[in-house]
Structure formats: structure tokens, C-alpha cells
Design an enzyme around this catalytic site. Sequence first.
Site, PDB file in Angstrom:
ATOM      1  N   TYR A  18     -23.485  64.031 -59.947  1.00 29.31           N
ATOM      2  CA  TYR A  18     -23.047  63.896 -61.330  1.00 29.31           C
ATOM      3  C   TYR A  18     -22.158  65.064 -61.724  1.00 29.31           C
ATOM      4  O   TYR A  18     -21.075  64.917 -62.268  1.00 29.31           O
ATOM      5  CB  TYR A  18     -24.295  63.845 -62.205  1.00 29.31           C
ATOM      6  CG  TYR A  18     -24.035  63.964 -63.679  1.00 29.31           C
ATOM      7  CD1 TYR A  18     -24.350  65.132 -64.344  1.00 29.31           C
ATOM      8  CD2 TYR A  18     -23.504  62.905 -64.383  1.00 29.31           C
ATOM      9  CE1 TYR A  18     -24.111  65.249 -65.703  1.00 29.31           C
ATOM     10  CE2 TYR A  18     -23.269  63.013 -65.737  1.00 29.31           C
ATOM     11  CZ  TYR A  18     -23.567  64.191 -66.390  1.00 29.31           C
ATOM     12  OH  TYR A  18     -23.325  64.300 -67.724  1.00 29.31           O
ATOM     13  N   GLU A  40     -24.200  56.843 -69.347  1.00 29.57           N
ATOM     14  CA  GLU A  40     -25.234  57.685 -69.960  1.00 29.57           C
ATOM     15  C   GLU A  40     -26.229  56.775 -70.686  1.00 29.57           C
ATOM     16  O   GLU A  40     -27.422  56.975 -70.629  1.00 29.57           O
ATOM     17  CB  GLU A  40     -24.608  58.668 -70.963  1.00 29.57           C
ATOM     18  CG  GLU A  40     -23.884  59.847 -70.340  1.00 29.57           C
ATOM     19  CD  GLU A  40     -24.823  60.979 -69.945  1.00 29.57           C
ATOM     20  OE1 GLU A  40     -26.035  60.853 -70.115  1.00 29.57           O
ATOM     21  OE2 GLU A  40     -24.306  61.990 -69.439  1.00 29.57           O
ATOM     22  N   TRP A  48     -30.905  59.377 -62.566  1.00 30.91           N
ATOM     23  CA  TRP A  48     -29.475  59.388 -62.343  1.00 30.91           C
ATOM     24  C   TRP A  48     -29.104  58.777 -61.016  1.00 30.91           C
ATOM     25  O   TRP A  48     -28.087  58.116 -60.880  1.00 30.91           O
ATOM     26  CB  TRP A  48     -28.911  60.816 -62.444  1.00 30.91           C
ATOM     27  CG  TRP A  48     -28.287  60.987 -63.771  1.00 30.91           C
ATOM     28  CD1 TRP A  48     -28.702  61.786 -64.779  1.00 30.91           C
ATOM     29  CD2 TRP A  48     -27.157  60.270 -64.266  1.00 30.91           C
ATOM     30  NE1 TRP A  48     -27.906  61.612 -65.884  1.00 30.91           N
ATOM     31  CE2 TRP A  48     -26.951  60.693 -65.590  1.00 30.91           C
ATOM     32  CE3 TRP A  48     -26.307  59.299 -63.745  1.00 30.91           C
ATOM     33  CZ2 TRP A  48     -25.924  60.197 -66.386  1.00 30.91           C
ATOM     34  CZ3 TRP A  48     -25.281  58.802 -64.535  1.00 30.91           C
ATOM     35  CH2 TRP A  48     -25.102  59.245 -65.833  1.00 30.91           C
TER      36      TRP A  48
END
Length: 992
Positions: A18, A40, A48
Amino acid sequence: MEMESCKWPNSSEAMLHYHDKEWGVPSHDDQYLFEMLCLEGAQAGLSWSTIIQKRGAYKEAFHQFDIKRCAALTEEELQAILDHSPIIKNRLKIWSVKKNAKQVLKIQEEFGSFASYMWKFTDGQPIVHNLKQESEMEAQSELSVFISKDLKKRGFSFVGPVIIYSYLQAIGMIDDHIVSCPMHTNNRDKKFELAQNLSGGVTGEMIITEGMPELIRQAGAEGIVMLKNEGLLPLKKQEKISVFGRVQVDYFCVGYGSGGDVRCPYTINLLEGLRNSGEVTINEELAKEYEAFSKHPDYKVNPGTWGNWPTHYPEMSLTEEQVKKAATFGEKAILIIGRAAGEDRENQLIPGSYYLTEEEKRMISLVTKHFSQVILLLNCGNIIDLSWTLEYRNQIQSILYTFLGGMESGNSVADVLTGKENPSGKLADTIAVHYEDYPSSSNFGNLSANHYVEDIFVGYRYFETFAKDKVLYPFGFGLSYTSFQISLVHVKEGGQQLEFEVQVKNIGKVPGKEVVQIYVNPPQGAIGKALRNLCGFQKTSMLKPGEMEVLKLLVDFEQLCSYDDTGKSGYENAYVLEAGIYQFYIGNQVRTADMLYEFERKESICLKQVLPALCVEEEHVFSRFQAVSTSGTVELGKETVPVHTIDYIHRITQQIPADIPLTGDKGYKLKDVRDGKVSMEDFIAQLSLEELEALTRGEGPMDSPQGVKGNAGVLGGVTEELRMKGIPAVVTADGPAGIRIQQTCSLIPCGTLLACTFHTQLVESLFARLSDEIVERQVDMILSPGMNIHRDPLCGRNFEYFTEDPLLCGQMAIAAVKGIQKNNISACPKHFACNNQETNRNKNDSRVSERALREIYLKPFELMVKHAKPKNIMTSYNKINGVWSHYNYDLNTQILRNEWGYEGNVITDWWMQYADSKEFPEISGNAYRVRAGVDVLMPGSKEVHGPTGENDGTLLASLGKKDGITLGEIQRSAGTILKYCMGTLAMERNKD
Ligand code: BGC
């Protein structure tokens, strides 16, 4: 102190990804920010890693996060996404994408952009948190709570304060390290700078250089590789064809970045090419649907921003009805798949990049269901996954790799499809079945370092030696509409060379050209070798049916030897021809070439003894592939890569040149040196320290006012004082695909396509014509050709580069440099060396054995330097075995100059990394660079947005101190630069 990698986001793989690959670089691009908002939002409550794995699918489902397109999603489309897309099945989150897209559009209307809306909360001022450790990092702030409420009032969903906080970091408003992260500072600035450069329009009239369209069309056609043809091609006269795939309109003629971005006068897409040919009947109804789709504001191509270019353009959704109807027009279809390529980013193992998208898969399955004759075209910059073609073995009867053909692309493809040109391109890279089959695949794309464990076994050298069954299409392979008989006539052995006379006869029915390739299988000896090594190639002229030609191919012993970095052969640090049998395989591709000649060497000989250089550092030793031969078979073994401890202090200091005593200004002009009135030494003696300093860097910005609009910067006469002495401002411009300035210039085919022509004379003619254009545009140095080895198919810049093979690469580069330098113009081959990936390209360390360097990665540069004598060379961004290329004494002085005899100028790639010297603690930055033999910092400023035309102090700081930079070293670089400037056409333009 230089920080290798960022220590902050080390909590998990996904977080690292990320930080580093996705939103680690702040952006003001709304589409990019919208993507982040969606992901998001999708991430809320999930890990994630899950979201990142599914990122490709999200992109696909939400039309590449095209905001307008998402705002217009219908209930049915949203339902289809929920039902069929491999993303998180959460109704609220999926519907929120549409809702948020609509609100983003409103914000854009009100504030110009979403980023501006955000920035207004702080009046454009970033909030800087000087955090000392990760635990001080916050997840939200008062401001993020405030904005989150405002957004909710505006009708957004999934915009909690935590998401908004990360959003503020992503746009660079809150700098709690990401903005100033040591891993990204340089990259970020560069992206903004070059993106601005890109938006510059064309000035002046539209010019088409005479003869260029024909040459480009010819080269474009000769580089197309026909991989399969079961009777469908060439197309018959006025045959009815339906063409599927949007790149028939939005054809990729070139890649993105400095290796593309030529403002060409026109481009021809596939549809236009086919129409221009007048040879086939196009299903115009279908063609018009594609044309309308590609023009539609919701689907038209969004070119993206620097480094964030599209990997592909989303396909038009086809209905079964549409395809069925098209099939009533005729039974033949052309299917075209397109893939962009671009600098400063990698191709990825995701749909739309290395793999097919769902929409493309649907298109292929529908077209192959309703058409009985299908031709597949691959309009791609890099090699992509083709394993899926195996499933369609019987339905797709012809396949052509068309690469990126420059401005005449569509005409070149049509020429081959209609048989006007008989395909004669050969693969410059192996196409493996799966990505994981490539020997580099598990050591590619790492952030801080990659170990080149495969060593010399790059591309076909690996596959032909250890993994033949993993190959879909072998190196050197390419079909023709005719067939040839290749036979060996005679071999002359003499001196350090073999001369092969090979006869090629066209035994088919139509005229064509063939490429003869000779591969050596050297004795395994003590060192161990690849079973096939290209040692010679040549293309025939156009042979009529029944016609034959005898080609003479010279093979130097240099092509047959190996570099021993272990001493096992009895010679250490030497190029050795080991005792044993050398077999020569001759044919038209690596796999089927026949063993037609052999000779035996009774004893090993050392062809050249050198000093060890560029060795792997002791603390970074790794295991490399090795060929182990047991009872006649060769197997894959491993051995520890050798290390050498070199006394650099001794190596460098013993070669420091003497100072030339400063005399002060004598009024000499550079033309006095050129005209033989004054010696170069006397001219240099009169230059002040300030003038010497200025000579060793460019002027500072790209697009210098000293040169044609859109140039890449100038060097030489970068100050008024220097110009007064008659030193011209020498103008540089990119690049490999043509001249990248703000004027119309010819767009030539990409490097890989040119390599596939295997036609050095054609490539030389093309670059020679380009050279005339360069003169006309008043550019002196063209930052081309790109000549790094294709180590891995995902490298973002492969399209600019030629091939996986060092000989082919070297020969192509020789042709390009000779062509360019035919007028007093300079080529600037790049990137010296090992720029084999784009990920973290200016921090990454290429850890590679000396043997692999010398046999594979440096070899093309060596051939090019010795045979084409370039006047400039550009270093690469990366490190090699721990030392950045621009600080690398072994690379730029020991090997390039001392061993290969290079006499030209060496420049950095644009904005080098600053660092201190390990050996000489007194020197850093520009002094470290000049000591290594890298003469010019380009474009000249320390930072992209730093002051331009200024001395950053690092060159002269150590002058006069013990082990500091010496006057002699600075004058040596100045001499090299002046010698180069003196020979340029810019001398005539310099009014002083
Ligand atoms: C590229 C070079 C290019 C230079 C100037 C750099 O980003 O790596 O290949 O020549 O920019 O545009």
C-alpha cells in the site's frame, strides 16, 4: 545519510505494498484519488491484503475508476457487479461507489477538482508532523473528523475520519512522513515535473520528414512476428473481415514516458491501415460501433499521468447478439488485444496488464464461438501471458505479435495481413508458458535489491539449457508465408574469427526474407555454459520463389568465450575459450537450428585477462544458477557467487590525473581549440573553478530556454560566462521512439519491434533518416537507444529496450548509434547498466555476478562502444552491487574507459541520487560522481524543483582536502565535455 528503505510501513506485506506501490506517492489526480476512496471504502472492516489482491477486479468492475462512468452505473450494472465480479460482495459498498462518484463530480464542478476541495481546508498549506517513530502516527485528526462530516453532509458514504485521514496523507496535505518519505521524495517530484512537460502542446507547423513514413512502415512490418498461421493468412482479396477489440481504433503505436511521447504528425490505427490497403472488406457496421465507443466521453481513452498511465484500455462490452450478427457478414474475424507499456512503473500480474481482463475473455470466447476463422493480433509493448491461447488452440488459427509500430502502425500490420509484406520478424524474447517459468520471476520487483540468481541463464539461455518444456514460442521464432531451406556451404577459420557461408533458398511460392541464426553450444568445461548462445545472425534480401542467397556470417571468438570469475578454468578474471568441442547450430530459430559444424580446441586459452571489477559485495553473497554436467547431460545446479575485495582507494588514486595550473582568463574561445590555434590544455587552464563546476552539470531544468521547446535540458555552455568563451549549450532530447520535443517529429517503432526485424541495415537507415530530422530540429544529443537487457517480461521499459540476448541487443544498438551519429549528432545510449526494473528504480540494487554482467548485461554496451563509438552514454538510476551507476568507478572508468577504450562523455540519468563515498569520506554528491568518471549531472539541478543554474556545492567542497576531489579530476571531466561540445553542430549556432 541515505535511507535505503522506509522503516515505517513494515507492519505487514499488504501495508508495505500500500505504502510503496499504491498511495505512497502523493497525487493530485482526481481519478487516482477516486480509486483510493473506493478501495479505502471497500477496505473498511477488512484486511488490506484482501483488497489489494482484488484490486484488479475492482478496477475492472468499476471501469478503471472512471468517475463519470461510475456515476452513470445503472441498477442492473451494479447488480451484475454484485453477482458476478470477484470483489467483496457487499451491497452497500458497491452502491456507494456510484453514490460517491456522483458527489465527486459535484465537487469537481464547485471546486475544480476533488484535491482542491481538500486543500482549501488548509489554504493550500501542508500540515507537517515531524514524527520520530511509528507509534506517534495518528489514525485520524480533528481536521479529518471535520472533513468527514462535511463529506457526509454532501451525500458521501464510507468517508469516516480514518479513511479521510489517509486520504489527506495521500494528497500530501498531512505530511506525517509519507510526503517526505525517503523512498518517494525523488520519485514524486519527478512525476510532477515530467507530467507538466508532457502536457506541452506542439509548436510550429506539422512536418513530415520525407522518406520517414516509408521507412517506418517497412520497419514496422518487418518486426511483426507471426507466431501461428493455419491457412488464414494472408487475407484473400476483398475477403470480408470483422474486427474485434477497441485498439483497432485506439491502437498503441508507442509506449508511455520518455521512450514515447513524440508529438508525431499522425498515427495510423489498424482500422485505417486495413481501409487504406483497399484489399479487404471490413465489417463497417461493427467498425463504426467501435469508433463510436472510443469517441464516447464515458469511454474515450484517459491517458493518465506520469507513471500512472493506463495499462490497457477497457473493452467495449459485446453482446452475443452483436457478435452473432457480425458473423453473418463473413466467417473471418480479427481479434486484437492491446497493452500499454510505460516508464516509471512495471507491468503487473493483474488483468489488464500481464493477464486478460474479464471483458477481453468474454470477447474472445464470444468471437471464437461465432466465427470459424479467427486471427489474433497482439498490440503490446511487452510480452504478455499467452497460456490462454492453448485453450483456443483449434479456434484461433493465426497469431501475430505486432508490438508498437510507431506512426505507421496500422499500415504495417495491414501490409502483413494482406500479404503485401511477407512476415519476417523473429522473436527477440522467449515467450514462456507461464510468468513463473521465467528464471528471474522470483527475484524481480523487490524494492531495495534483486539478486540475479539466474546469472547468465537469461531468456533462452535458461530455457534451452534447463526448461525446454516451459516454452510456448522460442527465441528467434517467426513464421513466413513461404518456406526456406538453409544449408551450410563453407566455414573459413582464420585468426580469431570464423566465417560461415550459409545458403538460403526460398522453396515456397511467394517472395520473402529469412533470418539465419547461428548458435554455439560450447564445451561445458570447468565453468559451465548455456547450451545455446546466439553468436551470429543475418537477414537475407527479398528472395523470390526458387531464388537463393549465400550469406557470410562472421563469428568472433569473443562471442564463443566465457568469463571466468571463479578461476575454475585455470584463468581467473579472464575471458576464456575452454578446451573441448564447439558445436554450431544453424537455422531460423533457437529450438530447431541444426548442428552443422563443430571444431575442437585441444587446450583452453585466455582471450583477455582483465582486473576484477563490479564484484558482488561480501555481505550480499547469494547463490547463482550453474550448469552442471554429469555423464553428458547438463543439469541446473547452484553455486555461491564469487566475491573479490578490491582496493578501490588504490585503484582510483593511482589514476588521478595531474592538475593543470589555473592561468585565469586568456580570452581563448573554444573554436580556437577546434581550429588548432590553442591547445585544449591551455583552454582549460583559463577556466575558473566556478566555470569548471558549471561544465560538469547541465543547466538545471528540462525544457531549457537555450534549446528548442520541449528539450530535455542542455549541457556545456550552461552559463553566460561559458557561452562567452564559445562553449555552446548542447541541446538534448529524448529518445528511443523519435525526438521528444514540442514539434512534430517522426514516431518510429519501439525498440523490441526493431530487434524483431533482425535487420541491422534497415535499423541503421531508419536512425540515419532520424538523424537528418534531429539536425533540422536543432537537437544535438538524442537520448537513445535504450539498450537494457529484457531480464523479466514485466519490466516497464522493456518496450524501449531491444531483447533478452546481448548480441542482438548490441548489434541493434550499433545500428542505431551509427545511424544517429551519421551527421555530427550524438546518440546517448542508455541506461548503463542493469536498469532491469522500474520499481524503486533510483534506489534499487541490482546484485549480479561479474560473469553475468560481462556476458549478458554489459556485453551489448561493450559491442556498441567498440563498434559504433557513441559520443555520450547515460548511466542508469539503479545501483550495481551496492554502488549507484553514477558513482561507479568500475563501471565508468575501469571497464568503460580503461578496458573498452571509450573516449566519450558520460552523463547521469535525470536527477541522480546523492550519496557519500564509502572509500573517500571527504567526497560526496558531484565530487563522488566526477571521481567515478561520470562527467555531467543531468539535467543539472539537485532536485526537480530545486534552484536551477546553481552550484550545489558538492563538487568543490572537498577540493584541496586530503583525499578530496582534485583540480585534475574536474579538469579531466571538463576536457571530455569540451571535446564533445567542440564537435557538435551547436558550435555553429553559438553566436559568441
Ligand atoms: C529516463 C531517461 C530519459 C530522461 C530524460 C529519465 O526519466 O530514465 O531515459 O532520457 O528521463 O527525459
